[in-house]
Design a protein around this motif. Sequence first.
Motif, PDB file in Angstrom:
ATOM      1  N   ILE A  38       0.897  -1.166   0.000  1.00 33.82           N
ATOM      2  CA  ILE A  38       0.000   0.000   0.000  1.00 33.82           C
ATOM      3  C   ILE A  38       0.927   1.205   0.000  1.00 33.82           C
ATOM      4  N   ALA A  39       0.581   2.226  -0.798  1.00 37.24           N
ATOM      5  CA  ALA A  39       1.444   3.412  -0.857  1.00 37.24           C
ATOM      6  C   ALA A  39       1.254   4.257   0.401  1.00 37.24           C
ATOM      7  N   GLU A  40       2.356   4.862   0.808  1.00 34.99           N
ATOM      8  CA  GLU A  40       2.342   5.738   1.995  1.00 34.99           C
ATOM      9  C   GLU A  40       1.426   6.958   1.760  1.00 34.99           C
ATOM     10  N   HIS A  41       1.501   7.528   0.565  1.00 33.19           N
ATOM     11  CA  HIS A  41       0.686   8.697   0.214  1.00 33.19           C
ATOM     12  C   HIS A  41      -0.510   8.256  -0.622  1.00 33.19           C
ATOM     13  N   GLY A  42      -1.581   9.043  -0.567  1.00 33.31           N
ATOM     14  CA  GLY A  42      -2.691   8.747  -1.464  1.00 33.31           C
ATOM     15  C   GLY A  42      -4.011   9.105  -0.815  1.00 33.31           C
ATOM     16  N   PRO A  43      -5.097   8.805  -1.528  1.00 31.15           N
ATOM     17  CA  PRO A  43      -6.424   9.113  -0.990  1.00 31.15           C
ATOM     18  C   PRO A  43      -6.791   8.168   0.152  1.00 31.15           C
ATOM     19  N   THR A  44      -7.905   8.445   0.777  1.00 34.12           N
ATOM     20  CA  THR A  44      -8.385   7.594   1.882  1.00 34.12           C
ATOM     21  C   THR A  44      -8.511   6.151   1.393  1.00 34.12           C
ATOM     22  N   LEU A  45      -8.020   5.232   2.209  1.00 36.73           N
ATOM     23  CA  LEU A  45      -8.021   3.822   1.810  1.00 36.73           C
ATOM     24  C   LEU A  45      -9.401   3.204   1.978  1.00 36.73           C
ATOM     25  N   ASP A  46      -9.796   2.441   0.982  1.00 38.02           N
ATOM     26  CA  ASP A  46     -11.000   1.629   1.099  1.00 38.02           C
ATOM     27  C   ASP A  46     -10.509   0.228   1.498  1.00 38.02           C
ATOM     28  N   LEU A  47     -10.608  -0.089   2.784  1.00 38.29           N
ATOM     29  CA  LEU A  47      -9.995  -1.332   3.276  1.00 38.29           C
ATOM     30  C   LEU A  47     -10.726  -2.572   2.767  1.00 38.29           C
ATOM     31  N   LEU A 116       1.271   7.830   6.458  1.00 39.37           N
ATOM     32  CA  LEU A 116       0.247   6.818   6.150  1.00 39.37           C
ATOM     33  C   LEU A 116      -1.035   7.027   6.945  1.00 39.37           C
ATOM     34  N   LEU A 117      -0.912   7.415   8.209  1.00 39.87           N
ATOM     35  CA  LEU A 117      -2.103   7.511   9.070  1.00 39.87           C
ATOM     36  C   LEU A 117      -3.204   8.362   8.438  1.00 39.87           C
ATOM     37  N   LYS A 118      -2.778   9.370   7.668  1.00 45.26           N
ATOM     38  CA  LYS A 118      -3.768  10.267   7.051  1.00 45.26           C
ATOM     39  C   LYS A 118      -4.627   9.526   6.025  1.00 45.26           C
ATOM     40  N   ARG A 119      -4.173   8.355   5.575  1.00 44.85           N
ATOM     41  CA  ARG A 119      -4.935   7.611   4.560  1.00 44.85           C
ATOM     42  C   ARG A 119      -6.071   6.777   5.163  1.00 44.85           C
ATOM     43  N   ALA A 121      -9.526   6.134   7.063  1.00 45.92           N
ATOM     44  CA  ALA A 121     -10.784   6.808   7.412  1.00 45.92           C
ATOM     45  C   ALA A 121     -10.966   6.784   8.926  1.00 45.92           C
ATOM     46  N   ASP A 122     -11.785   7.679   9.431  1.00 44.15           N
ATOM     47  CA  ASP A 122     -12.126   7.658  10.855  1.00 44.15           C
ATOM     48  C   ASP A 122     -12.646   6.261  11.206  1.00 44.15           C
ATOM     49  N   ALA A 123     -12.291   5.799  12.397  1.00 42.12           N
ATOM     50  CA  ALA A 123     -12.835   4.540  12.938  1.00 42.12           C
ATOM     51  C   ALA A 123     -12.743   3.372  11.958  1.00 42.12           C
ATOM     52  N   ARG A 148       3.444  10.208  21.037  1.00 43.48           N
ATOM     53  CA  ARG A 148       3.407  11.601  21.481  1.00 43.48           C
ATOM     54  C   ARG A 148       1.997  12.127  21.187  1.00 43.48           C
ATOM     55  N   PRO A 149       1.631  13.275  21.728  1.00 44.88           N
ATOM     56  CA  PRO A 149       0.215  13.660  21.683  1.00 44.88           C
ATOM     57  C   PRO A 149      -0.399  13.697  20.287  1.00 44.88           C
ATOM     58  N   ASP A 150       0.316  14.239  19.284  1.00 41.20           N
ATOM     59  CA  ASP A 150      -0.315  14.346  17.959  1.00 41.20           C
ATOM     60  C   ASP A 150      -0.537  12.977  17.333  1.00 41.20           C
ATOM     61  N   VAL A 151       0.383  12.036  17.583  1.00 44.83           N
ATOM     62  CA  VAL A 151       0.226  10.696  16.999  1.00 44.83           C
ATOM     63  C   VAL A 151      -0.887   9.930  17.740  1.00 44.83           C
ATOM     64  N   VAL A 152      -0.931  10.092  19.048  1.00 49.71           N
ATOM     65  CA  VAL A 152      -1.986   9.423  19.827  1.00 49.71           C
ATOM     66  C   VAL A 152      -3.362   9.944  19.395  1.00 49.71           C
ATOM     67  N   ARG A 153      -3.439  11.233  19.123  1.00 47.62           N
ATOM     68  CA  ARG A 153      -4.711  11.817  18.667  1.00 47.62           C
ATOM     69  C   ARG A 153      -5.137  11.187  17.335  1.00 47.62           C
ATOM     70  N   GLU A 154      -4.174  11.014  16.455  1.00 50.79           N
ATOM     71  CA  GLU A 154      -4.465  10.424  15.145  1.00 50.79           C
ATOM     72  C   GLU A 154      -4.833   8.939  15.292  1.00 50.79           C
ATOM     73  N   CYS A 155      -4.171   8.247  16.222  1.00 48.98           N
ATOM     74  CA  CYS A 155      -4.527   6.836  16.480  1.00 48.98           C
ATOM     75  C   CYS A 155      -5.973   6.761  16.969  1.00 48.98           C
ATOM     76  N   ALA A 156      -6.352   7.681  17.843  1.00 52.99           N
ATOM     77  CA  ALA A 156      -7.731   7.680  18.353  1.00 52.99           C
ATOM     78  C   ALA A 156      -8.716   7.902  17.203  1.00 52.99           C
ATOM     79  N   ARG A 157      -8.355   8.759  16.293  1.00 53.17           N
ATOM     80  CA  ARG A 157      -9.254   9.037  15.156  1.00 53.17           C
ATOM     81  C   ARG A 157      -9.469   7.801  14.291  1.00 53.17           C
ATOM     82  N   VAL A 158      -8.390   7.075  14.012  1.00 49.08           N
ATOM     83  CA  VAL A 158      -8.521   5.978  13.037  1.00 49.08           C
ATOM     84  C   VAL A 158      -8.980   4.662  13.676  1.00 49.08           C
ATOM     85  N   LEU A 159      -8.889   4.566  15.016  1.00 49.33           N
ATOM     86  CA  LEU A 159      -9.370   3.340  15.674  1.00 49.33           C
ATOM     87  C   LEU A 159     -10.884   3.371  15.796  1.00 49.33           C
ATOM     88  N   LYS A 160     -11.475   2.182  15.692  1.00 47.51           N
ATOM     89  CA  LYS A 160     -12.913   2.081  15.975  1.00 47.51           C
ATOM     90  C   LYS A 160     -13.131   2.247  17.475  1.00 47.51           C
TER      91      LYS A 160
END
Length: 224
Positions: A38-47, A116-119, A121-123, A148-160
């Motif tokens: 999977i590419a590091e950059h790109g649109p939101t992933l459809d898993l 990659l995290l930006k790819r 979707a929420d939850a 660190r806080p910004d990465v933990v925030r992003e983990c919270a966003r992408v986790l269900k």
Amino acid sequence: MLRGDSENRLVRTFRPRRRKLGPELSKVYERLKDDWSIAEHGPTLDLLEVFGNNNSVCLEIGCGRGDLAVSFGPTHLDHNLIAIDIHTRGIANILQGIESHSLENTRVVEGDVLVLLKRFADASLTEIWVFFPDPWPKPREQRRRLLRPDVVRECARVLKVGGVLRLATDIEDYWRKSVSVVAANESFDEPEFSRPDWRIETVFERRGIKEGRQPVDVSWIRQV
Ligand SMILES: C[S@@+](CC[C@H](N)C(=O)[O-])C[C@H]1O[C@@H](n2cnc3c(N)ncnc32)[C@H](O)[C@@H]1O
């Protein structure tokens, strides 16, 4: 947006390193990378599209030599796994494992998880693993730590909701500070200290034990 410091730029969490693959592993890498990456950059992933099923998806951040991914994939066919590292060797090892076990449930990303995290979707993820992250022990380097806080925030966003963030480290200061960082994020529950039975011992863990350090496993469930 993942930033990480007041200078508003991406603070890298890894040490760049160039090490060539041997001829055999190079061939494996070249033959398989396009099919299973999977590419590091790109649109939101459809898993669903990536894996062809609706099974839960785990993300291993910093898979190193890839030993855990190679052992997890064949024993957890009802889960999907995305393993990411900056360094090619582990990615090539996992590709070899995908081929030799005919795995359909494992994908690799050669790149920076902060990108990659930006790819995701929420939850969209069920588990995120950070096992034996680079310790960055010096106080002035600690802003490079993954939890660190910004990465933990992003983990919270992408986790269900109900999804799990897991850390294993043998650096006491790392897990203690991570507990504080995650506690400051209202998405996560209280930490739990237990080792999942599927988390095999890696070279990093073995080295730490030899040097007298004890691994600690901490996990947090996303509650809201
Ligand atoms: C100390 S190693 C541990 C490897 C493995 N988890 C294990 O237990 O053997 C940490 C790994 O995290 C990777 N890493 C650090 N920051 C990363 C990032 N932002 N994105 C992807 N991988 C990263 C490093 O390249 C390194 O391979």
